[in-house]
Design an enzyme around this catalytic site. Structure first.
Site, PDB file in Angstrom:
ATOM      1  N   HIS A  60       0.827  -1.201   0.000  1.00  0.00           N
ATOM      2  CA  HIS A  60       0.000   0.000   0.000  1.00  0.00           C
ATOM      3  C   HIS A  60       0.865   1.256   0.000  1.00  0.00           C
ATOM      4  O   HIS A  60       1.979   1.268   0.519  1.00  0.00           O
ATOM      5  CB  HIS A  60      -0.928  -0.005   1.212  1.00  0.00           C
ATOM      6  CG  HIS A  60      -2.004  -1.044   1.119  1.00  0.00           C
ATOM      7  ND1 HIS A  60      -3.144  -0.861   0.382  1.00  0.00           N
ATOM      8  CD2 HIS A  60      -2.095  -2.283   1.653  1.00  0.00           C
ATOM      9  CE1 HIS A  60      -3.908  -1.941   0.475  1.00  0.00           C
ATOM     10  NE2 HIS A  60      -3.285  -2.824   1.239  1.00  0.00           N
ATOM     11  N   HIS A  87      -9.361  -7.036  -1.913  1.00  0.00           N
ATOM     12  CA  HIS A  87      -9.022  -7.655  -0.638  1.00  0.00           C
ATOM     13  C   HIS A  87     -10.142  -8.595  -0.212  1.00  0.00           C
ATOM     14  O   HIS A  87     -11.324  -8.319  -0.420  1.00  0.00           O
ATOM     15  CB  HIS A  87      -8.870  -6.597   0.461  1.00  0.00           C
ATOM     16  CG  HIS A  87      -7.586  -5.847   0.421  1.00  0.00           C
ATOM     17  ND1 HIS A  87      -7.110  -5.226  -0.708  1.00  0.00           N
ATOM     18  CD2 HIS A  87      -6.669  -5.606   1.398  1.00  0.00           C
ATOM     19  CE1 HIS A  87      -5.960  -4.628  -0.415  1.00  0.00           C
ATOM     20  NE2 HIS A  87      -5.667  -4.846   0.839  1.00  0.00           N
ATOM     21  N   GLU A 142      -9.262 -11.876   5.051  1.00  0.00           N
ATOM     22  CA  GLU A 142      -8.283 -11.465   6.068  1.00  0.00           C
ATOM     23  C   GLU A 142      -9.012 -11.312   7.394  1.00  0.00           C
ATOM     24  O   GLU A 142      -8.865 -12.122   8.300  1.00  0.00           O
ATOM     25  CB  GLU A 142      -7.594 -10.160   5.674  1.00  0.00           C
ATOM     26  CG  GLU A 142      -6.609  -9.656   6.727  1.00  0.00           C
ATOM     27  CD  GLU A 142      -6.170  -8.216   6.481  1.00  0.00           C
ATOM     28  OE1 GLU A 142      -5.115  -7.835   7.013  1.00  0.00           O
ATOM     29  OE2 GLU A 142      -6.893  -7.467   5.781  1.00  0.00           O
ATOM     30  N   ASP A 158       2.485  -5.566   2.572  1.00  0.00           N
ATOM     31  CA  ASP A 158       1.276  -4.855   2.979  1.00  0.00           C
ATOM     32  C   ASP A 158       1.587  -3.406   3.365  1.00  0.00           C
ATOM     33  O   ASP A 158       1.536  -2.511   2.528  1.00  0.00           O
ATOM     34  CB  ASP A 158       0.574  -5.611   4.097  1.00  0.00           C
ATOM     35  CG  ASP A 158      -0.913  -5.295   4.202  1.00  0.00           C
ATOM     36  OD1 ASP A 158      -1.421  -4.533   3.358  1.00  0.00           O
ATOM     37  OD2 ASP A 158      -1.570  -5.811   5.123  1.00  0.00           O
ATOM     38  N   ASP A 159       1.903  -3.168   4.644  1.00  0.00           N
ATOM     39  CA  ASP A 159       2.204  -1.816   5.140  1.00  0.00           C
ATOM     40  C   ASP A 159       3.445  -1.869   6.019  1.00  0.00           C
ATOM     41  O   ASP A 159       3.338  -1.881   7.254  1.00  0.00           O
ATOM     42  CB  ASP A 159       1.019  -1.268   5.952  1.00  0.00           C
ATOM     43  CG  ASP A 159      -0.227  -1.071   5.117  1.00  0.00           C
ATOM     44  OD1 ASP A 159      -0.216  -0.189   4.236  1.00  0.00           O
ATOM     45  OD2 ASP A 159      -1.217  -1.799   5.344  1.00  0.00           O
TER      46      ASP A 159
END
Length: 346
Positions: free
Chosen positions: A18, A204, A207, A285-286
């Site tokens: 991201h 997405h 999750e 991801d982050d």
């Protein structure tokens, strides 16, 4: 001590990163100081200590706290130079981790208010990606992501814009934020626009909610890839379906643990997915909030799941095959994987 190959030298594609979350901690601290932004104490302490903040997003309160930290970081991106710096540094980090191809995910509406509007914001981002690719040699493209928390009409606007700019480096269309909010089918028209325009469908799912979320991505959004998708491991029939269709799950092990989806790295069902024949593309991801980048995800597969070099190489191949990289780039990267595996261990 067993000698193993360096996973940071393994050629791979990075398909789940991201935009704001790719920022270096030092960069965020510098930008916050530059603009006089008071960051949340939990975020500042984490950035200074090098330890990721304590997060748990398995309930809405926890997700809100995670989103608050993310929004605080995003508020420090205010000028085109900030965007260019973030993208260039993200590319440099990926190259350092062995990535030859990066698809960075962004919702340009989040940056539009400070960058002159939606179209100027997207053009600034695309120009930054183009410049970073030239400067670093990394193949780099963009996945435009709609926000589940916003109206589906906003997603349609984004999808049309993404298709319009496909020749400028947009390769996919995603759907992010809390998957417990906003049904996938509400966004089916936006994804149809994106797919009809030649973009990959990469929402997405699977999750924060279970296998049903992954099925919705397949049935309602005709996903080519599923962001995360790990909860599919709870449904053997769904695993078989993903494997049969060749739908890639963008699995982010460190993120899953940081957000409380799984308690420990060894609980992430990497082996279940792999053994079921489900293609995977490991992602960071982050990293800003979760504390580890791309190569570290491969290290988790090795350390906590017993993946040997042959299997790590296959994970890298799966990431490359699932990417939107042009054929010549895929051939080059796949050849590099073979070379990595053939090289003596040293």
């Amino acid at each position: 001590m067993e000698r193993v190959r360096d996973v940071s030298e393994l050629p791979k594609a990075h398909l789940h990163l991201h935009f704001t979350g790719s920022m270096r901690p030092t960069t965020l601290l510098e930008l916050a100081d530059k603009y006089g932004v008071r960051l949340p104490e939990a975020l500042t302490e984490a950035l200074v200590s090098g330890e990721p903040p304590r997060l748990r997003a398995t309930d809405e309160r926890g997700w809100f706290r995670f989103q608050r930290l993310y929004d605080a970081a995003r508020s420090c991106l205010r000028e085109p130079d900030d965007i260019r710096r973030l993208v260039r540094e993200a590319a440099e980090e990926d190259v350092r981790d062995g990535s030859g191809w990066l698809e960075i995910q962004v919702d340009p509406t989040s940056y539009a208010p400070r960058l002159g509007g939606l179209i100027p914001a997207l053009e600034i981002i695309l120009d930054a990606v183009d410049s970073a690719a030239r400067e670093t040699g990394l193949g780099m493209r963009v996945v435009v992501a709609a926000n589940r928390m916003k109206h589906p009409l906003d997603a349609r606007t984004l999808a049309r814009l993404a298709v319009r700019y496909a020749d400028r480096g947009i390769v996919g269309f995603g759907l992010s934020n809390d998957e417990r909010r906003g049904m996938a089918r509400d966004f089916d028209r936006a994804f149809a626009i994106a797919r009809d325009g030649g973009l990959l469908s990469a929402p997405h799912g699977g999750e924060l909610t279970g296998p049903s979320s992954v099925r919705d991505c397949l049935d309602d959004l005709h996903a080519h890839r599923v962001g995360h998708g790990v909860r599919a491991a709870e449904d053997p029939r769904l695993l078989a379906r993903l494997a049969e269709r060749g739908v890639t799950c963008e699995v982010c092990p460190a993120s899953n643990v940081a957000l409380g989806v799984y308690e420990k790295p060894e609980d992430v069902p990497l082996r279940t997915l792999f053994d079921a024949g489900v293609p995977m593309a490991l992602g960071a991801d982050d990293p800003l909030l979760f504390g580890s980048r791309l190569a570290a995800q491969y290290a988790i597969a090795r350390r906590h799941h017993g993946f040997g070099d042959e299997q790590l190489a296959e994970l890298a191949r799966q990431s490359i095959r699932a990417s939107a990289a042009p054929e010549d780039m895929r051939v080059k990267l796949l050849s590099g994987v073979d070379d990595w595996l053939a090289a003596p261990v040293g």
